[in-house]
Design a protein around this motif. Structure first.
Motif, PDB file in Angstrom:
ATOM      1  N   SER A 194      -0.925  -8.830   7.476  1.00 35.62           N
ATOM      2  CA  SER A 194      -0.737  -8.355   6.115  1.00 35.62           C
ATOM      3  C   SER A 194       0.747  -8.499   5.791  1.00 35.62           C
ATOM      4  CB  SER A 194      -1.189  -6.898   6.042  1.00 35.62           C
ATOM      5  OG  SER A 194      -0.895  -6.383   4.788  1.00 35.62           O
ATOM      6  N   GLY A 195       1.069  -9.517   5.025  1.00 37.99           N
ATOM      7  CA  GLY A 195       2.467  -9.902   4.807  1.00 37.99           C
ATOM      8  C   GLY A 195       2.763 -11.133   5.638  1.00 37.99           C
ATOM      9  N   ARG A 196       3.035 -12.254   4.948  1.00 45.15           N
ATOM     10  CA  ARG A 196       3.354 -13.493   5.675  1.00 45.15           C
ATOM     11  C   ARG A 196       4.810 -13.846   5.453  1.00 45.15           C
ATOM     12  NH1 ARG A 196      -0.326 -16.955   2.483  1.00 45.15           N
ATOM     13  NH2 ARG A 196      -1.100 -18.022   4.328  1.00 45.15           N
ATOM     14  N   PHE A 197       5.243 -14.919   6.076  1.00 43.86           N
ATOM     15  CA  PHE A 197       6.639 -15.338   6.010  1.00 43.86           C
ATOM     16  C   PHE A 197       6.715 -16.698   5.325  1.00 43.86           C
ATOM     17  CE2 PHE A 197       5.926 -12.695   9.725  1.00 43.86           C
ATOM     18  CZ  PHE A 197       6.835 -11.677   9.490  1.00 43.86           C
ATOM     19  N   ILE A 246      11.191  -6.341  -0.103  1.00 46.91           N
ATOM     20  CA  ILE A 246      11.463  -4.895  -0.160  1.00 46.91           C
ATOM     21  C   ILE A 246      10.156  -4.145  -0.390  1.00 46.91           C
ATOM     22  CG2 ILE A 246      12.694  -3.106  -1.471  1.00 46.91           C
ATOM     23  CD1 ILE A 246      14.672  -5.550  -2.156  1.00 46.91           C
ATOM     24  N   GLY A 247       9.996  -3.020   0.300  1.00 51.92           N
ATOM     25  CA  GLY A 247       8.801  -2.200   0.124  1.00 51.92           C
ATOM     26  C   GLY A 247       7.550  -2.830   0.701  1.00 51.92           C
ATOM     27  N   HIS A 248       7.711  -3.856   1.501  1.00 54.88           N
ATOM     28  CA  HIS A 248       6.575  -4.600   2.042  1.00 54.88           C
ATOM     29  C   HIS A 248       6.777  -4.699   3.544  1.00 54.88           C
ATOM     30  CE1 HIS A 248       3.218  -7.316   1.670  1.00 54.88           C
ATOM     31  NE2 HIS A 248       3.232  -7.091   0.363  1.00 54.88           N
ATOM     32  N   ALA A 249       6.326  -3.660   4.243  1.00 53.04           N
ATOM     33  CA  ALA A 249       6.661  -3.545   5.663  1.00 53.04           C
ATOM     34  C   ALA A 249       6.217  -4.766   6.459  1.00 53.04           C
ATOM     35  CB  ALA A 249       6.031  -2.288   6.234  1.00 53.04           C
ATOM     36  N   GLY A 250       4.989  -5.194   6.250  1.00 52.49           N
ATOM     37  CA  GLY A 250       4.452  -6.281   7.051  1.00 52.49           C
ATOM     38  C   GLY A 250       3.850  -5.706   8.316  1.00 52.49           C
ATOM     39  N   GLN A 251       2.588  -5.988   8.531  1.00 53.24           N
ATOM     40  CA  GLN A 251       1.945  -5.430   9.708  1.00 53.24           C
ATOM     41  C   GLN A 251       0.748  -6.271  10.151  1.00 53.24           C
ATOM     42  OE1 GLN A 251       1.593  -1.548   8.102  1.00 53.24           O
ATOM     43  NE2 GLN A 251      -0.217  -1.994   6.877  1.00 53.24           N
ATOM     44  N   MET A 252       0.440  -6.119  11.438  1.00 50.93           N
ATOM     45  CA  MET A 252      -0.777  -6.709  12.010  1.00 50.93           C
ATOM     46  C   MET A 252      -1.812  -5.598  12.051  1.00 50.93           C
ATOM     47  SD  MET A 252      -0.537  -9.807  13.823  1.00 50.93           S
ATOM     48  CE  MET A 252       0.839 -10.866  14.273  1.00 50.93           C
ATOM     49  N   GLU A 262     -11.143 -12.182  17.841  1.00 48.28           N
ATOM     50  CA  GLU A 262     -11.834 -13.481  17.885  1.00 48.28           C
ATOM     51  C   GLU A 262     -11.375 -14.392  16.747  1.00 48.28           C
ATOM     52  OE1 GLU A 262     -16.206 -12.057  19.356  1.00 48.28           O
ATOM     53  OE2 GLU A 262     -15.462 -11.232  17.475  1.00 48.28           O
ATOM     54  N   ILE A 263     -10.966 -13.769  15.647  1.00 44.45           N
ATOM     55  CA  ILE A 263     -10.597 -14.524  14.440  1.00 44.45           C
ATOM     56  C   ILE A 263      -9.294 -13.942  13.886  1.00 44.45           C
ATOM     57  CG2 ILE A 263     -11.321 -15.073  12.056  1.00 44.45           C
ATOM     58  CD1 ILE A 263     -14.245 -14.565  13.161  1.00 44.45           C
ATOM     59  N   GLY A 264      -8.398 -14.819  13.456  1.00 48.08           N
ATOM     60  CA  GLY A 264      -7.148 -14.378  12.832  1.00 48.08           C
ATOM     61  C   GLY A 264      -7.167 -14.694  11.348  1.00 48.08           C
ATOM     62  N   LEU A 265      -6.587 -13.796  10.556  1.00 42.91           N
ATOM     63  CA  LEU A 265      -6.476 -14.044   9.113  1.00 42.91           C
ATOM     64  C   LEU A 265      -5.043 -13.824   8.667  1.00 42.91           C
ATOM     65  CD1 LEU A 265      -9.536 -12.290   9.079  1.00 42.91           C
ATOM     66  CD2 LEU A 265      -9.250 -13.128   6.793  1.00 42.91           C
ATOM     67  N   VAL A 266      -4.539 -14.715   7.848  1.00 39.65           N
ATOM     68  CA  VAL A 266      -3.260 -14.471   7.194  1.00 39.65           C
ATOM     69  C   VAL A 266      -3.593 -14.190   5.733  1.00 39.65           C
ATOM     70  CG1 VAL A 266      -0.989 -15.385   6.604  1.00 39.65           C
ATOM     71  CG2 VAL A 266      -2.029 -15.971   8.811  1.00 39.65           C
ATOM     72  N   LEU A 267      -3.268 -12.978   5.289  1.00 38.46           N
ATOM     73  CA  LEU A 267      -3.696 -12.530   3.962  1.00 38.46           C
ATOM     74  C   LEU A 267      -2.656 -12.897   2.914  1.00 38.46           C
ATOM     75  CD1 LEU A 267      -4.899  -8.952   4.998  1.00 38.46           C
ATOM     76  CD2 LEU A 267      -6.224 -11.077   4.943  1.00 38.46           C
ATOM     77  N   GLY A 268      -3.046 -13.758   1.996  1.00 35.83           N
ATOM     78  CA  GLY A 268      -2.167 -14.094   0.884  1.00 35.83           C
ATOM     79  C   GLY A 268      -2.550 -13.279  -0.326  1.00 35.83           C
ATOM     80  N   SER A 269      -1.937 -13.611  -1.464  1.00 36.37           N
ATOM     81  CA  SER A 269      -2.298 -12.935  -2.710  1.00 36.37           C
ATOM     82  C   SER A 269      -3.789 -13.150  -2.949  1.00 36.37           C
ATOM     83  CB  SER A 269      -1.509 -13.521  -3.875  1.00 36.37           C
ATOM     84  OG  SER A 269      -0.163 -13.627  -3.527  1.00 36.37           O
TER      85      SER A 269
END
Ligand code: HPA
Length: 279
Positions: A80-83, A60-66, A24-31
């Motif tokens: 978790s991990g943005r572009f 590097i070392g930051h896979a990035g995932q939903m 229902e809700i999306g979040l883009v997680l920053g620092s």
């Protein structure tokens, strides 16, 4: 590569199958919200590398995932991990994440980021609800052939940062342990921090905080009429305000220090946001 609606749809359909439900809700997680995904009940994690046509994380070392799960009784999906532009992506490519989130069926998008405080009345650790942004850079994620299924060629940015969600966030701030302001976010392409002269100019031109993310996501959300709330954590005073040099260590240390109250604040927003955006 020119993206068509079908590319975004294939990414979203794949995720919906893996999640076994729609968020229902999306979040883009920053620092400052890096560990928010640990708050989710019954999490389902999908690495970006598994998602058809999706972007790959370069850090590097930051896979990035939903991560899909439940928080405060709401189904949420966290990126978790943005572009970022500074990683080498084109602005056009930076439309992909939010378009995929839109096709998952989310009714509101919450963006969080770390930013430098340009407004001298702000302090490190404060939060800013973004009311508007300034991007004096001649690029747009909507440049190129318009994807009509998402929105029109030319689109309004007058209330991109949804007024009702800003109001909600400011109301909930009153019972939060945080100091929360409302202000204008200035997009800085990075990866270098700004010069002191740039920060003086940004202040004169109306920027309250400066950061290297969020704006491409906000433009994409606005194009596809997605209600948006964007929150900046002030991780440092911007260049030239204090005598010492800016370091990413300072940014990360402040983001980590504020993580607990910021997480509580965002949870509270999630608990209340749905009444503003439900069908
Ligand atoms: N400038 C740009 N981006 C940032 C800053 C800054 O001072 N702090 C955190 N992200």
């Amino acid at each position: 590569m020119t993206y068509t609606y079908d590319y975004y749809k294939e990414s979203a359909d794949y995720l919906l199958k893996r999640f076994g439900g729609a968020p229902e809700i999306g979040l883009v997680l920053g620092s400052g919200l890096g560990h928010f995904a640990s708050q989710l009940q019954d999490p389902v994690t999908v690495p970006y590398a598994d998602i058809p046509h999706f972007l790959r994380s370069t850090a590097i070392g930051h896979a990035g995932q939903m991560i899909f799960g439940t928080v405060e009784g709401r189904k949420v999906v966290c990126m978790s991990g943005r572009f970022h532009y500074y990683e080498g992506y084109d602005f056009e490519q930076l439309s992909i994440p939010v378009r995929v989130l839109k096709l998952l069926g989310i009714r509101a998008l919450i963006l969080t980021n770390a930013a430098g405080a340009v407004n001298k009345s702000y302090k490190p650790g404060d939060v800013m609800v973004i009311s508007d942004h300034i991007k004096f850079m001649g690029a747009s994620p909507m440049r190129g052939p318009n994807v009509d299924e998402f929105g029109p060629r030319f689109f309004d940015m007058g209330s991109a940062y949804t007024p009702a969600l800003r109001k909600l966030a400011l109301e909930l701030a009153e019972k939060s342990a945080l100091t929360v302001h409302e202000g204008v976010y200035w997009f800085s392409p990075g990866p270098q921090y700004e010069t002191p002269a740039e920060i003086r100019a940004i202040r004169v031109l109306g920027g309250d905080a400066v950061g290297m993310s969020t704006v491409t996501e906000a433009l994409t959300a606005s194009h596809c009429q997605l209600p948006l709330l964007a929150l900046s954590v002030m991780t440092n005073m911007a260049a030239g305000v204090l005598p010492q040099p800016l370091t990413s260590e300072e940014v990360i240390a402040t983001a980590n220090a504020i993580e607990a109250p910021f997480t509580a604040y965002v949870r509270d927003i999630i608990a209340h946001i749905y009444k503003e955006v439900r069908p």
